[in-house]
Design a protein around this motif. Structure first.
Motif, PDB file in Angstrom:
ATOM      1  N   ARG A   1      63.210  -1.173 -66.570  1.00 25.62           N
ATOM      2  CA  ARG A   1      63.373  -1.808 -65.261  1.00 25.62           C
ATOM      3  C   ARG A   1      62.731  -0.983 -64.159  1.00 25.62           C
ATOM      4  NH1 ARG A   1      68.382   0.332 -66.678  1.00 25.62           N
ATOM      5  NH2 ARG A   1      69.457   1.629 -65.149  1.00 25.62           N
ATOM      6  N   SER A   2      62.466  -1.644 -63.057  1.00 25.53           N
ATOM      7  CA  SER A   2      61.951  -0.987 -61.862  1.00 25.53           C
ATOM      8  C   SER A   2      63.148  -0.543 -61.025  1.00 25.53           C
ATOM      9  CB  SER A   2      61.087  -1.976 -61.060  1.00 25.53           C
ATOM     10  OG  SER A   2      60.675  -1.401 -59.844  1.00 25.53           O
ATOM     11  N   ALA A   3      63.183   0.755 -60.719  1.00 30.17           N
ATOM     12  CA  ALA A   3      64.324   1.271 -59.948  1.00 30.17           C
ATOM     13  C   ALA A   3      63.925   2.513 -59.170  1.00 30.17           C
ATOM     14  CB  ALA A   3      65.501   1.595 -60.863  1.00 30.17           C
ATOM     15  N   ILE A   4      64.561   2.652 -58.026  1.00 31.36           N
ATOM     16  CA  ILE A   4      64.445   3.857 -57.213  1.00 31.36           C
ATOM     17  C   ILE A   4      65.851   4.440 -57.123  1.00 31.36           C
ATOM     18  CG2 ILE A   4      63.888   4.815 -54.942  1.00 31.36           C
ATOM     19  CD1 ILE A   4      62.033   2.310 -54.569  1.00 31.36           C
ATOM     20  N   PHE A   5      65.990   5.678 -57.553  1.00 32.86           N
ATOM     21  CA  PHE A   5      67.276   6.369 -57.509  1.00 32.86           C
ATOM     22  C   PHE A   5      67.208   7.346 -56.342  1.00 32.86           C
ATOM     23  CE2 PHE A   5      66.470   4.969 -61.812  1.00 32.86           C
ATOM     24  CZ  PHE A   5      67.659   4.324 -62.138  1.00 32.86           C
ATOM     25  N   THR A   6      67.947   7.064 -55.282  1.00 28.18           N
ATOM     26  CA  THR A   6      67.826   7.827 -54.038  1.00 28.18           C
ATOM     27  C   THR A   6      68.740   9.047 -54.031  1.00 28.18           C
ATOM     28  OG1 THR A   6      69.451   6.416 -52.921  1.00 28.18           O
ATOM     29  CG2 THR A   6      67.132   5.771 -52.761  1.00 28.18           C
ATOM     30  N   HIS A   7      68.255  10.105 -53.373  1.00 30.78           N
ATOM     31  CA  HIS A   7      68.973  11.378 -53.316  1.00 30.78           C
ATOM     32  C   HIS A   7      69.545  11.694 -51.927  1.00 30.78           C
ATOM     33  CE1 HIS A   7      67.797  12.767 -57.369  1.00 30.78           C
ATOM     34  NE2 HIS A   7      66.790  11.939 -57.168  1.00 30.78           N
ATOM     35  N   SER A   8      69.374  10.772 -50.977  1.00 34.21           N
ATOM     36  CA  SER A   8      69.900  10.993 -49.626  1.00 34.21           C
ATOM     37  C   SER A   8      69.947   9.663 -48.886  1.00 34.21           C
ATOM     38  CB  SER A   8      68.988  11.963 -48.856  1.00 34.21           C
ATOM     39  OG  SER A   8      67.738  11.343 -48.585  1.00 34.21           O
ATOM     40  N   PRO A   9      70.723   9.602 -47.809  1.00 27.73           N
ATOM     41  CA  PRO A   9      70.721   8.382 -46.990  1.00 27.73           C
ATOM     42  C   PRO A   9      69.325   8.074 -46.435  1.00 27.73           C
ATOM     43  CG  PRO A   9      72.604   9.759 -46.427  1.00 27.73           C
ATOM     44  CD  PRO A   9      71.732  10.569 -47.350  1.00 27.73           C
ATOM     45  N   GLU A  10      68.549   9.122 -46.152  1.00 31.83           N
ATOM     46  CA  GLU A  10      67.191   8.912 -45.632  1.00 31.83           C
ATOM     47  C   GLU A  10      66.302   8.260 -46.683  1.00 31.83           C
ATOM     48  OE1 GLU A  10      69.334  11.883 -43.347  1.00 31.83           O
ATOM     49  OE2 GLU A  10      68.854  11.888 -45.492  1.00 31.83           O
TER      50      GLU A  10
END
Length: 164
Positions: free
Chosen positions: A102-111
């Motif tokens: 799948r296509s996914a972005i796993f974010t590490h901060s609110p920014e």
């Protein structure tokens, strides 16, 4: 070159199908200090490649990128992520089919979360894609490094990219 564990670095994590080509492309990006293939976004601890491919782990093949934000911005990495795959496909990339692709972005901060959401909205608003963006944007969880034979796969084998 800055040490990958330096406080002047950031981490970004992307899933864009088969991790071999994604890792290779990010590794070659100026400002990227390291790119590691692995698994994230699922419920199984310490999964193996076989677990991710053949069992219901919930994990995606992903790449954890350590970068120097003074040399490459998160937004530039988002653009590269876009160029590496088709973000409109659900649970597949090219010939690879399954939720692990799948296509996914796993974010590490609110920014990062805000930047990723804005990126997705811009793509959807652009009218240039055949379907809406299917990329999941979720907070990063534990990243499990893939087995050593997956790291720098193209350098080790001399093979070309999966589907890029």
């Amino acid at each position: 070159m800055t040490d990958a564990s330096s406080p002047d670095t950031e981490t970004a994590t992307f899933a864009a199908g088969c991790f071999w080509g994604v890792e290779d492309a990010f590794r070659k990006t100026p400002g990227v200090l390291d790119a590691v293939s692995g698994y994230t976004g699922g419920h199984t601890e310490n999964p193996s490649y076989e677990d991710v491919c053949y069992r219901d782990t919930g994990h995606a093949e992903a790449v954890e990128v350590t970068f120097d934000p003074s040399k490459v911005s998160y937004e530039q990495l988002l653009q590269q992520f876009r160029e590496l795959h088709d973000p409109t496909q659900v649970n597949r990339q090219g010939p690879d089919v399954g939720s692990q692709y799948r296509s996914a972005i796993f974010t590490h901060s609110p920014e990062q979360q805000a930047a990723a959401e804005a990126w997705k909205q811009r793509l959807n608003d652009s009218g240039t894609l055949p379907r809406p963006v299917a990329t999941q944007i979720v907070p990063a969880e534990t990243f499990y490094r893939a087995e050593e034979y997956h790291q720098r796969y193209f350098e080790k084998t001399g093979r070309g990219a999966c589907h890029l």
